[in-house]
Enzyme design. Structure first.
Site, short mmCIF file in Angstrom:
data_model
loop_
_atom_site.label_atom_id
_atom_site.label_comp_id
_atom_site.label_asym_id
_atom_site.label_seq_id
_atom_site.Cartn_x
_atom_site.Cartn_y
_atom_site.Cartn_z
N LYS A 126 6.45 6.44 22.01
CA LYS A 126 6.82 7.71 22.65
C LYS A 126 8.29 7.65 22.98
CE LYS A 126 4.91 11.58 24.07
NZ LYS A 126 3.68 12.24 23.61
N ASP A 166 6.68 17.08 21.57
CA ASP A 166 5.89 17.02 22.82
C ASP A 166 6.53 18.09 23.70
OD1 ASP A 166 3.76 15.13 24.23
OD2 ASP A 166 5.27 15.53 25.75
P1 NDP Z 1 5.38 22.81 25.50
O1 NDP Z 1 6.76 22.40 25.86
O2 NDP Z 1 5.15 23.65 24.30
O3 NDP Z 1 4.68 23.56 26.73
C1 NDP Z 1 4.57 22.93 27.95
C2 NDP Z 1 3.89 23.87 28.91
O4 NDP Z 1 3.54 23.15 30.10
C3 NDP Z 1 4.79 25.01 29.37
O5 NDP Z 1 4.02 26.13 29.67
C4 NDP Z 1 5.43 24.42 30.62
O6 NDP Z 1 5.91 25.39 31.53
C5 NDP Z 1 4.27 23.67 31.21
N1 NDP Z 1 4.78 22.58 32.04
C6 NDP Z 1 5.59 21.57 31.64
N2 NDP Z 1 5.91 20.78 32.68
C7 NDP Z 1 5.29 21.33 33.74
C8 NDP Z 1 5.23 20.98 35.10
N3 NDP Z 1 5.87 19.90 35.57
N4 NDP Z 1 4.46 21.75 35.92
C9 NDP Z 1 3.79 22.84 35.44
N5 NDP Z 1 3.84 23.23 34.16
C10 NDP Z 1 4.55 22.47 33.33
O7 NDP Z 1 4.55 21.44 25.40
P2 NDP Z 1 3.14 21.17 24.69
O8 NDP Z 1 2.27 22.36 24.76
O9 NDP Z 1 3.42 20.56 23.37
O10 NDP Z 1 2.55 20.00 25.61
C11 NDP Z 1 1.68 20.26 26.71
C12 NDP Z 1 0.91 18.99 27.03
O11 NDP Z 1 0.15 18.58 25.88
C13 NDP Z 1 1.77 17.78 27.40
O12 NDP Z 1 1.07 16.99 28.34
C14 NDP Z 1 1.87 17.01 26.08
O13 NDP Z 1 2.12 15.64 26.29
C15 NDP Z 1 0.45 17.22 25.55
N6 NDP Z 1 0.27 17.03 24.12
C16 NDP Z 1 1.01 17.70 23.19
C17 NDP Z 1 0.78 17.50 21.85
C18 NDP Z 1 1.52 18.27 20.82
O14 NDP Z 1 1.19 18.11 19.63
N7 NDP Z 1 2.46 19.12 21.15
C19 NDP Z 1 -0.22 16.55 21.37
C20 NDP Z 1 -1.01 15.95 22.42
C21 NDP Z 1 -0.74 16.18 23.73
P3 NDP Z 1 7.49 25.56 31.75
O15 NDP Z 1 7.96 26.35 30.56
O16 NDP Z 1 7.62 26.28 33.03
O17 NDP Z 1 8.09 24.18 31.80
O1 2IT Z 2 0.90 13.23 22.81
C1 2IT Z 2 0.79 13.37 21.56
O2 2IT Z 2 -0.19 12.91 20.96
C2 2IT Z 2 1.83 14.12 20.86
N1 2IT Z 2 2.74 14.63 21.51
C3 2IT Z 2 1.79 14.23 19.36
C4 2IT Z 2 2.36 12.99 18.73
C5 2IT Z 2 2.53 13.04 17.23
O3 2IT Z 2 3.07 12.06 16.73
O4 2IT Z 2 2.14 14.01 16.59
#
Ligand code: NDP
Ligand code: 2IT
Length: 447
Positions: A126, A166
């Site tokens: 990461k 992420d």
């Molecule tokens: P994005 O940046 O697309 O979206 C993040 C969302 O979460 C936004 O709505 C953001 O709001 C909100 N957010 C972030 N930080 C905070 C906080 N401290 N308090 C409240 N809301 C918050 O990210 P993703 O959708 O990609 O990721 C969301 C989650 O999913 C994370 O935990 C990530 O690690 C996990 N994840 C993502 C994967 C991926 O493929 N993208 C894979 C597996 C897990 P704001 O705009 O106000 O910051």
């Molecule tokens: O938390 C996660 O699994 C991710 N943000 C996706 C990682 C990846 O390599 O696709």
């Protein structure tokens, strides 16, 4: 047993002071995996979990860049190369002001178990930066990404370490970083995943984490003769994971009633349908706006500033924003209001005490390292397509994703079923993820 776990945790803590998120992730694994190690001679007495809690390599570097006013700005870049026993390091990059060593080490540690669960050959890593993309122009984001990659490129490679997105890192950022890697190396390779579809990306990768989480929840519900049809679903976040979780819920006939961001949540009693979701995607992905703006276009909905959506009565909850966004009080509110299933789209969104509430009340509870593994799984499929120099169709990738989520669910049952029939998915995911990595490490000598 309690003493063995405590002494393990105090040893890890002594080397990782002031890293609460990392210790939280290690504790959750230790509590379920140490009892398993003690019962199995091949793992016992080999400090195998202690080795897994120590990153193979931690990279930390300066990222200097110039903002639109001509000011020189400095951020810190990181890459945690946690474990390469079963494949090259694989995992996302997070750009958010809260990023520090503790946050990235917890994410890298969980990624090792998650990637093992996917059935694909990927180690865990990461990275990211404390850079905040919010309010920055495209030009500023590009200059930051180019500077970030100017250091990172020497440490990564398609057979070495393959980053992805992420929080704060989506298609735009992956594009800028891929472009800079290609200039520096003069090589077109699959060094990042989440690439655009015309330059090496995979169909379904944008959808994969959200869809995968809903597929996992479907598996849990089916086992209990339930479906998504007609259920009300509370989702937090409004980014990549939340958006596609909502899309799949709608397709399955469920009613999505909330979305959120760090400013608060919106509640739409009539349900967020496909048209309203398209508005949210345009708002968040292109206009980079705030979720509160939803109520301007849909005045029958309400915005609750500074609040989280867990107080809303629902059948199913999909936390999809960030770590520790759902605490004990929130868990008690969900249970009291009749929620039967909580499936984590985010990484570690539920606190330790919240998980204890779900287990006590025998809620169907899926930890992120199992239920959000669809994202990295389709990243693995993107790598496979890059190696083949070939692209699978949308339906082919979606079918593979469904199959992988089904297999992860099966592994969780294999190691997590308790004598009363309740499935402890935390225990199941941790042990199933552990076994494959531990076996590989043991086969490779003292590593
Ligand atoms: P994005 O940046 O697309 O979206 C993040 C969302 O979460 C936004 O709505 C953001 O709001 C909100 N957010 C972030 N930080 C905070 C906080 N401290 N308090 C409240 N809301 C918050 O990210 P993703 O959708 O990609 O990721 C969301 C989650 O999913 C994370 O935990 C990530 O690690 C996990 N994840 C993502 C994967 C991926 O493929 N993208 C894979 C597996 C897990 P704001 O705009 O106000 O910051
Ligand atoms: O938390 C996660 O699994 C991710 N943000 C996706 C990682 C990846 O390599 O696709």
């Amino acid at each position: 047993m309690k003493q063995t776990i405590e002494s393990f945790l105090s040893e890890v803590e002594s080397k990782n002071r002031n890293e609460p998120e990392f210790m939280q992730a290690v504790q959750e694994v230790a509590e379920t995996v140490i009892p398993y190690i003690v019962q199995h001679d091949i793992y016992h007495g080999k400090n195998i979990l202690l080795r897994m809690a120590e990153p193979e390599r931690v990279l930390m570097f300066r990222v200097s860049w110039v903002d639109d006013q001509g000011e020189i700005r400095v951020n810190r870049g990181y890459r945690i190369e946690m474990n390469s026993a079963i494949g090259p390091y694989k995992g996302g990059l997070r750009f958010h002001p809260s990023v520090d060593l503790s946050v990235l080490k917890f994410l890298a540690f969980e990624q090792v178990f998650k990637n093992s669960l996917t059935t694909l050959p990927m180690g865990g890593g990461k990275g990211g930066s404390d850079f905040d993309p919010k309010g920055k122009s495209d030009g500023e984001v590009m200059r930051f990404c180019q500077s970030f990659m100017t250091e990172l490129f020497r440490h990564i490679g398609p057979n070495k370490d393959i980053p992805a997105g992420d929080i704060g890192v989506g298609g735009r950022e992956i594009g800028y970083m891929f472009g800079q890697y290609k200039r520096l190396k003069n090589e077109f390779t699959g060094v990042l995943t989440g690439k655009g579809i015309t330059w090496g990306g995979s169909l379904i990768r944008p959808e994969a984490t959200g869809y995968g989480n809903v597929y996992f929840a479907e598996n849990m519900l089916h086992k209990n003769n339930k479906t998504f049809e007609g259920k009300s679903v509370v989702i937090s976040g409004s980014g990549n994971v939340a958006q596609y979780a909502a899309e799949k819920c709608i397709q399955l006939g469920a009613k999505v009633i909330t979305l959120s961001d760090s400013s608060g949540y919106i509640y739409d009693a009539e349900g967020i349908d496909e048209k309203k979701l398209a508005f949210v995607m345009e708002l968040k992905n292109n206009r980079r706006g705030r979720i509160s703006e939803y109520v301007k276009d849909y005045p029958s909905a309400q915005f609750f500033a500074g609040k989280r959506p867990w107080e809303t009565p629902c059948d199913i909850a999909l936390p999809s924003a960030t770590q520790n966004e759902l605490d004990e009080k929130d868990a008690l509110a969900l249970v009291k209001n009749g929620c039967v299933c909580v499936s984590e789209g985010a990484n570690m969104p539920s606190t330790h005490k919240a998980i204890a509430v779900f287990h006590k009340h025998k809620i169907l509870f899926a930890p992120g390292k199992a239920s959000n593994a669809g994202g990295v799984a389709v990243s693995g499929l993107e790598m496979a397509q890059n190696s083949l120099r070939y692209n699978w169709t949308r339906d082919e990738v979606d079918a593979k994703l469904k199959g992988i989520m089904h297999d992860i669910h099966k592994s969780c049952i294999q190691y997590g079923e308790e004598s009363n029939g309740y499935i402890n998915y935390v225990k199941g995911a941790n042990i199933a993820g552990f076994v494959k990595v531990a076996d590989a490490m043991l086969a490779q000598g003292v590593v």
